[in-house]
Design an enzyme around this catalytic site. Structure first.
Site, PDB file in Angstrom:
ATOM      1  CG  ASP A  16      -1.584   1.142   1.361  1.00 37.38           C
ATOM      2  OD1 ASP A  16      -2.110   1.609   0.447  1.00 37.38           O
ATOM      3  OD2 ASP A  16      -1.850   1.823   2.133  1.00 37.38           O
ATOM      4  CB  CYS A  79      -2.799   0.378  -2.147  1.00 37.42           C
ATOM      5  SG  CYS A  79      -3.331   2.104  -2.894  1.00 37.42           S
ATOM      6  CB  CYS A 195      -9.325   4.768   0.521  1.00 43.78           C
ATOM      7  SG  CYS A 195      -7.960   4.953   1.435  1.00 43.78           S
ATOM      8  CG  HIS A 197      -4.769   5.082   4.794  1.00 45.53           C
ATOM      9  ND1 HIS A 197      -4.389   4.728   3.264  1.00 45.53           N
ATOM     10  CD2 HIS A 197      -4.116   5.946   5.440  1.00 45.53           C
ATOM     11  CE1 HIS A 197      -2.951   4.559   3.560  1.00 45.53           C
ATOM     12  NE2 HIS A 197      -3.041   5.664   4.490  1.00 45.53           N
TER      13      HIS A 197
HETATM   14  N1  DGL Z   1      -4.532   3.280   1.201  1.00 44.88           N
HETATM   15  C1  DGL Z   1      -4.592   3.951  -0.382  1.00 44.88           C
HETATM   16  C2  DGL Z   1      -5.808   3.154  -1.317  1.00 44.88           C
HETATM   17  O1  DGL Z   1      -6.991   2.585  -1.040  1.00 44.88           O
HETATM   18  C3  DGL Z   1      -4.942   5.456  -0.352  1.00 44.88           C
HETATM   19  C4  DGL Z   1      -3.990   6.169   0.131  1.00 44.88           C
HETATM   20  C5  DGL Z   1      -3.244   7.399  -0.085  1.00 44.88           C
HETATM   21  O2  DGL Z   1      -4.299   7.989  -0.909  1.00 44.88           O
HETATM   22  O3  DGL Z   1      -2.020   6.649  -0.794  1.00 44.88           O
HETATM   23  O4  DGL Z   1      -6.135   3.759  -1.760  1.00 44.88           O
END
Ligand code: DGL
Length: 282
Positions: A16, A79, A195, A197
């Site tokens: 990620d 990600c 996302c 996160h």
């Molecule tokens: N964790 C990443 C996703 O799933 C995004 C975070 C970022 O903007 O780097 O897209």
């Protein structure tokens, strides 16, 4: 140190832009605790959410090449921005390199759960600008059921807020409320957290969206997909004790360790700093 001898005993790779992929790794650890894992957070180039498709494809190929050096047996793109931009690119790259390993992204897993779970056929998406702009979720929803409506909201600030480990002050709550408002207006009954996160702030999102909305994440679906892919190739690790976990990042190791330990609720141990080849770095 245990000797790694067969392909089944090789690690699963997960990457990620930062700590978000740990939400996917968590589900892998629940479902497949006997596997070894190597996790890479490309924290030096975080956030991916405002990168172009070309940049994301370049970064993803570069990370894939790095992880292949560890002789991994399967690759998880934990990600959404990288999965949306580069899943096909990485599949082609692996074939070109003669690397016969499966690569699993995060877009289809959460989409399938959301389409199957929505009663009204009105689904929301919260994601980074790069993921929304790629149209990957629109295509995935249309492929799953062309009659389902997808309401997409780009959230430029949310992953950076989470990655910075910021306290949840009034400004953060107001930002999240702003992102959720169009989804409340569109009367969706299901929201894809597009996302990796975002599951880290699921309580805040659930409160803002209300009890009637179910949140869909990709982690459990990805873990199921990884299990099936490994089983199909006879690559499930035969060991019976817990696997090893190794963490790498391209940025500051101490902040990655501190944040990752807090989010994963598990000591990360030694985090290795890696430099990726300069040709594609920014
Ligand atoms: N964790 C990443 C996703 O799933 C995004 C975070 C970022 O903007 O780097 O897209």
């Amino acid at each position: 140190m245990r000797m790694v001898s067969t392909l089944a005993e090789k690690p699963v790779a997960v990457f990620d832009s930062g700590v978000g992929g740990l939400t996917v790794l968590h589900e892998l650890l629940v479902s497949l605790p006997t596997e070894d894992y190597v996790y890479l957070g490309d924290t030096a180039r975080f956030p991916y959410g405002d990168r172009s498709l070309e940049e994301l494809r370049g970064f993803s190929v570069e990370i894939t090449d790095h992880l292949l050096e560890s002789e991994v047996k399967l690759l998880v793109i934990a990600c959404n921005a990288a999965s949306s931009a580069a899943l096909g690119t990485i599949e082609d790259h692996l074939i070109a390199r003669g690397a016969e390993i499966d690569v699993i992204g995060v877009v289809s897993a959460s989409t399938q759960l959301a389409v199957a779970g929505s009663r009204t056929g009105r689904i929301g998406l919260l994601a980074t600008p790069a993921t929304v702009a790629s149209g990957a979720y629109e295509r995935a929803v249309r492929a799953a059921d062309p009659h389902v409506h997808l309401e997409s909201v780009a959230c430029p600030d949310l992953a950076p807020i989470i990655q910075s480990g910021s306290p949840f002050d009034d400004a953060v709550v107001a930002t999240v409320r702003g992102y959720c408002a169009p989804l409340r207006g569109a009367q969706v009954d299901t929201v894809i957290l597009g996302c990796t996160h975002y599951p880290l702030v699921a309580p805040l999102l659930q409160r803002t969206l209300g009890r009637g909305v179910q949140l869909m994440t990709s982690g459990t679906g990805v873990a199921r997909g990884v299990e099936r892919a490994l089983a199909a190739r006879g690559l499930l690790n035969p060991r019976t004790d817990e696997g090893d976990y190794r963490f790498r990042c391209t940025g500051d190791v101490e902040s990655f360790r501190a944040l990752g330990t807090r989010f994963l609720q598990m000591p990360l141990g030694e985090v290795t700093h890696v430099e990726l080849p300069a040709r594609l770095s920014v």
